[in-house]
Design a protein around this motif. Structure first.
Motif, PDB file in Angstrom:
ATOM      1  N   LEU A   1       2.028  14.500  -2.334  1.00 45.59           N
ATOM      2  CA  LEU A   1       1.394  15.184  -3.594  1.00 45.59           C
ATOM      3  C   LEU A   1       1.529  16.541  -3.299  1.00 45.59           C
ATOM      4  O   LEU A   1       0.928  17.410  -2.230  1.00 45.59           O
ATOM      5  CB  LEU A   1      -0.114  15.025  -3.594  1.00 45.59           C
ATOM      6  CG  LEU A   1      -0.326  13.358  -3.515  1.00 45.59           C
ATOM      7  CD1 LEU A   1      -1.885  13.116  -3.427  1.00 45.59           C
ATOM      8  CD2 LEU A   1      -0.056  12.941  -4.969  1.00 45.59           C
ATOM      9  N   GLY A   2       2.488  17.337  -3.839  1.00 44.98           N
ATOM     10  CA  GLY A   2       2.848  18.487  -3.761  1.00 44.98           C
ATOM     11  C   GLY A   2       1.902  19.492  -4.352  1.00 44.98           C
ATOM     12  O   GLY A   2       1.781  19.641  -5.553  1.00 44.98           O
ATOM     13  N   CYS A   3       1.564  20.549  -3.682  1.00 42.49           N
ATOM     14  CA  CYS A   3       0.770  21.565  -4.009  1.00 42.49           C
ATOM     15  C   CYS A   3       0.835  22.973  -3.782  1.00 42.49           C
ATOM     16  O   CYS A   3       1.819  23.125  -2.786  1.00 42.49           O
ATOM     17  CB  CYS A   3      -0.868  21.269  -3.409  1.00 42.49           C
ATOM     18  SG  CYS A   3      -1.529  19.625  -3.901  1.00 42.49           S
ATOM     19  N   ARG A   4       0.585  24.076  -4.453  1.00 42.35           N
ATOM     20  CA  ARG A   4       0.400  25.471  -4.210  1.00 42.35           C
ATOM     21  C   ARG A   4      -0.907  25.892  -3.572  1.00 42.35           C
ATOM     22  O   ARG A   4      -2.041  25.488  -4.283  1.00 42.35           O
ATOM     23  CB  ARG A   4       0.882  26.095  -5.275  1.00 42.35           C
ATOM     24  CG  ARG A   4       2.327  25.913  -5.910  1.00 42.35           C
ATOM     25  CD  ARG A   4       2.123  26.651  -7.603  1.00 42.35           C
ATOM     26  NE  ARG A   4       2.235  28.044  -7.219  1.00 42.35           N
ATOM     27  CZ  ARG A   4       2.277  29.050  -8.342  1.00 42.35           C
ATOM     28  NH1 ARG A   4       2.210  28.429  -9.639  1.00 42.35           N
ATOM     29  NH2 ARG A   4       2.388  30.262  -8.137  1.00 42.35           N
ATOM     30  N   ALA A   5      -0.867  26.626  -2.628  1.00 42.81           N
ATOM     31  CA  ALA A   5      -2.141  27.177  -2.122  1.00 42.81           C
ATOM     32  C   ALA A   5      -2.218  28.673  -1.920  1.00 42.81           C
ATOM     33  O   ALA A   5      -1.204  28.937  -1.352  1.00 42.81           O
ATOM     34  CB  ALA A   5      -2.782  26.174  -0.905  1.00 42.81           C
TER      35      ALA A   5
ATOM     36  N   ARG B   1       0.883  -1.135   0.028  1.00 38.68           N
ATOM     37  CA  ARG B   1      -0.041   0.026  -0.095  1.00 38.68           C
ATOM     38  C   ARG B   1       0.771   1.164  -0.188  1.00 38.68           C
ATOM     39  O   ARG B   1       1.964   1.176   0.352  1.00 38.68           O
ATOM     40  CB  ARG B   1      -0.848   0.078   1.310  1.00 38.68           C
ATOM     41  CG  ARG B   1      -0.256   0.011   2.429  1.00 38.68           C
ATOM     42  CD  ARG B   1      -1.310   0.181   3.657  1.00 38.68           C
ATOM     43  NE  ARG B   1      -1.963   1.564   3.679  1.00 38.68           N
ATOM     44  CZ  ARG B   1      -2.847   1.683   4.405  1.00 38.68           C
ATOM     45  NH1 ARG B   1      -3.310   0.870   5.361  1.00 38.68           N
ATOM     46  NH2 ARG B   1      -3.635   3.213   4.239  1.00 38.68           N
ATOM     47  N   THR B   2       0.186   2.209  -0.656  1.00 35.95           N
ATOM     48  CA  THR B   2       1.015   3.681  -0.580  1.00 35.95           C
ATOM     49  C   THR B   2       0.005   4.608  -0.101  1.00 35.95           C
ATOM     50  O   THR B   2      -1.164   4.643  -0.545  1.00 35.95           O
ATOM     51  CB  THR B   2       1.590   3.830  -1.665  1.00 35.95           C
ATOM     52  OG1 THR B   2       2.484   3.173  -2.192  1.00 35.95           O
ATOM     53  CG2 THR B   2       2.101   5.599  -1.915  1.00 35.95           C
ATOM     54  N   ASP B   3       0.323   5.607   1.011  1.00 35.05           N
ATOM     55  CA  ASP B   3      -0.350   6.220   1.477  1.00 35.05           C
ATOM     56  C   ASP B   3      -0.335   7.812   1.039  1.00 35.05           C
ATOM     57  O   ASP B   3       0.774   8.358   0.924  1.00 35.05           O
ATOM     58  CB  ASP B   3      -0.301   6.433   3.190  1.00 35.05           C
ATOM     59  CG  ASP B   3      -0.598   5.210   3.744  1.00 35.05           C
ATOM     60  OD1 ASP B   3      -1.609   4.382   3.619  1.00 35.05           O
ATOM     61  OD2 ASP B   3       0.114   4.745   4.668  1.00 35.05           O
ATOM     62  N   PRO B   4      -1.460   8.444   0.392  1.00 38.88           N
ATOM     63  CA  PRO B   4      -1.267   9.691  -0.249  1.00 38.88           C
ATOM     64  C   PRO B   4      -1.098  10.796   0.573  1.00 38.88           C
ATOM     65  O   PRO B   4      -2.106  10.939   1.794  1.00 38.88           O
ATOM     66  CB  PRO B   4      -2.342   9.705  -1.149  1.00 38.88           C
ATOM     67  CG  PRO B   4      -3.608   8.875  -0.545  1.00 38.88           C
ATOM     68  CD  PRO B   4      -2.791   7.784  -0.034  1.00 38.88           C
ATOM     69  N   VAL B   5      -0.135  11.806   0.721  1.00 36.23           N
ATOM     70  CA  VAL B   5      -0.083  12.752   1.614  1.00 36.23           C
ATOM     71  C   VAL B   5      -0.054  14.114   0.864  1.00 36.23           C
ATOM     72  O   VAL B   5       0.883  14.089  -0.092  1.00 36.23           O
ATOM     73  CB  VAL B   5       1.276  12.635   2.391  1.00 36.23           C
ATOM     74  CG1 VAL B   5       1.620  13.850   3.310  1.00 36.23           C
ATOM     75  CG2 VAL B   5       1.199  11.205   3.286  1.00 36.23           C
ATOM     76  N   VAL B   6      -0.610  14.972   1.302  1.00 37.11           N
ATOM     77  CA  VAL B   6      -0.684  16.266   0.742  1.00 37.11           C
ATOM     78  C   VAL B   6       0.262  17.311   1.471  1.00 37.11           C
ATOM     79  O   VAL B   6       0.650  17.142   2.593  1.00 37.11           O
ATOM     80  CB  VAL B   6      -1.872  17.206   0.625  1.00 37.11           C
ATOM     81  CG1 VAL B   6      -2.945  16.514  -0.603  1.00 37.11           C
ATOM     82  CG2 VAL B   6      -2.608  17.017   1.945  1.00 37.11           C
ATOM     83  N   ILE B   7       1.339  17.986   0.561  1.00 35.89           N
ATOM     84  CA  ILE B   7       2.244  18.834   0.942  1.00 35.89           C
ATOM     85  C   ILE B   7       2.206  20.120   0.133  1.00 35.89           C
ATOM     86  O   ILE B   7       2.271  20.191  -0.776  1.00 35.89           O
ATOM     87  CB  ILE B   7       3.728  18.402   1.242  1.00 35.89           C
ATOM     88  CG1 ILE B   7       4.665  19.187   1.680  1.00 35.89           C
ATOM     89  CG2 ILE B   7       4.324  17.818  -0.487  1.00 35.89           C
ATOM     90  CD1 ILE B   7       6.121  18.599   2.046  1.00 35.89           C
ATOM     91  N   MET B   8       1.940  21.259   1.203  1.00 33.09           N
ATOM     92  CA  MET B   8       1.586  22.386   0.407  1.00 33.09           C
ATOM     93  C   MET B   8       2.194  23.580   0.691  1.00 33.09           C
ATOM     94  O   MET B   8       2.842  23.812   1.819  1.00 33.09           O
ATOM     95  CB  MET B   8       0.062  22.719   0.692  1.00 33.09           C
ATOM     96  CG  MET B   8      -0.457  22.352   2.309  1.00 33.09           C
ATOM     97  SD  MET B   8      -0.778  20.793   2.257  1.00 33.09           S
ATOM     98  CE  MET B   8      -1.299  20.460   4.298  1.00 33.09           C
ATOM     99  N   LEU B   9       2.583  24.332  -0.331  1.00 29.51           N
ATOM    100  CA  LEU B   9       3.277  25.860  -0.124  1.00 29.51           C
ATOM    101  C   LEU B   9       1.919  26.688  -0.117  1.00 29.51           C
ATOM    102  O   LEU B   9       1.549  27.173  -1.271  1.00 29.51           O
ATOM    103  CB  LEU B   9       4.231  25.818  -1.472  1.00 29.51           C
ATOM    104  CG  LEU B   9       4.666  27.352  -1.525  1.00 29.51           C
ATOM    105  CD1 LEU B   9       6.225  27.150  -1.121  1.00 29.51           C
ATOM    106  CD2 LEU B   9       4.854  28.058  -2.820  1.00 29.51           C
ATOM    107  N   VAL B  10       1.803  27.070   1.002  1.00 23.36           N
ATOM    108  CA  VAL B  10       0.702  27.927   1.585  1.00 23.36           C
ATOM    109  C   VAL B  10       1.272  29.332   1.516  1.00 23.36           C
ATOM    110  O   VAL B  10       2.335  29.694   2.160  1.00 23.36           O
ATOM    111  CB  VAL B  10      -0.138  27.779   2.595  1.00 23.36           C
ATOM    112  CG1 VAL B  10      -1.045  28.812   2.951  1.00 23.36           C
ATOM    113  CG2 VAL B  10      -0.367  26.332   2.620  1.00 23.36           C
ATOM    114  N   THR B  11       0.824  30.292   0.486  1.00 19.94           N
ATOM    115  CA  THR B  11       1.529  31.759   0.452  1.00 19.94           C
ATOM    116  C   THR B  11       0.252  32.555   0.686  1.00 19.94           C
ATOM    117  O   THR B  11      -0.924  32.329   0.432  1.00 19.94           O
ATOM    118  CB  THR B  11       2.062  31.981  -0.748  1.00 19.94           C
ATOM    119  OG1 THR B  11       1.275  31.760  -1.976  1.00 19.94           O
ATOM    120  CG2 THR B  11       3.316  30.986  -0.944  1.00 19.94           C
TER     121      THR B  11
END
Length: 307
Positions: free
Chosen positions: A245-249, A169-179
């Motif tokens: 899962l790298g995101c911009r926010a 199994r692989t667990d999805p994790v969000v990691i976010m650049l919040v500006t």
């Protein structure tokens, strides 16, 4: 997103899943030894050994795939060997250590050397580490509780009692650049090295899309409301089994209300300060580990490089 390769995200390994039921063999096969999750290196290169090069102990073995020349490569668990000297260094240490009967090899936590590996070496090491950790944690059937056995060259565990098949199994994790404007939101976990700050992150919950996970995690950990969310890129993170899962926010509020169960501290940091931290010159803030997706996102933000 530009074409920068994110560490551990090369994706160049031919995993040859069609061969897993018929274990490929041959005198030219390569073995990658792993000691309790730590990988072996000689100088700057990952150790990929010929099958008769050294006398490795018998242990769990996983077929990782085929190299570019068609040679099969396996990971072998050598955790039965004893450590030479003191305890293994902490994960953030750059120090290696030796294992008995294997002179000339230094063993490291993958996080300590991941930026020194080629994309293929990093993928091999990450895959082997994640799979061996899964086998250690999932030795019994989740359906009936009986002991399971490895199958498919290490890519499945079968239950002999109820017939259930279990897959990694692989667990999805969000990691976010919040500006917000010229500021970025950073947080600090109490267990991290002194002064280290990074981006906020958290697990995606069942039934939850990525964008909602970003908004929920930021609000739960720091009390900051988030509006627009964009996906940027991903990174396998086998510590033990996550996909980052790298995101911009974009934040729509600024006041921080800290959840002390999640974070020791959180703060807004100006772009100019972040540039100093990434260069190792900030008086208070140590940046996220080199090679981690958090640093990739922060460097892109500081450089305003989102092509």
């Amino acid at each position: 997103m530009n074409k920068t390769i994110v560490t551990l995200s090369g994706g160049t390994l031919n995993r040859a899943a069609h061969l897993r039921d018929n274990r490929p063999a041959g005198a030219d096969a390569k073995l990658m030894p792993l000691w309790r999750g730590h990988l072996a290196m000689r100088g700057e290169a990952l150790c990929l050994l010929d099958v008769d090069e050294v006398d490795l102990p018998e242990g769990g073995e996983i077929f990782l795939g085929l190299l570019s020349d068609g040679v099969p490569v396996y990971a072998r668990d050598i955790g039965s060997l004893s450590l030479v000297g003191d305890e293994a260094p902490a994960p953030w240490s750059q120090d290696g250590f030796e294992v008995e009967t294997l002179p000339g090899m230094q063993f490291y936590d993958l996080r300590a050397v991941m930026t020194r590996l080629t994309p293929l070496e990093a993928e091999l090491a990450a895959t082997g580490r994640a799979l061996f950790d899964w086998h250690r944690r999932h030795g019994f059937c989740a359906h009936c509780g009986e002991k399971t056995a490895p199958e498919q060259s290490g890519w499945r565990r079968d239950c002999p009692a109820c017939g259930a098949e279990h897959y990694p199994r692989t667990d999805p994790v969000v990691i976010m650049l919040v500006t917000r404007g010229n500021d970025v939101l950073l947080g600090r976990n109490a267990n991290w090295p002194e002064g280290m700050y990074s981006l906020l992150a958290g697990f995606v919950e069942p039934g939850e899309p990525i964008e909602a996970a970003v908004r929920r995690e930021v609000f739960e950990e720091a009390g900051v409301r988030v509006g627009k969310v964009d996906y940027v890129t991903s990174q396998p993170w086998p510590f033990p089994a996550s996909l980052m899962l790298g995101c911009r926010a974009e934040a729509v509020s600024r006041e921080i209300t800290l959840d002390p169960a999640e974070l020791e501290d959180a703060r807004w940091v100006r772009r100019e300060e972040m540039a100093l931290a990434l260069a190792g010159r900030h008086p208070e803030i140590a940046a996220a580990r080199k090679g981690a997706l958090a640093q990739v996102l922060l460097r892109k933000w500081v450089a305003d490089d989102w092509e």
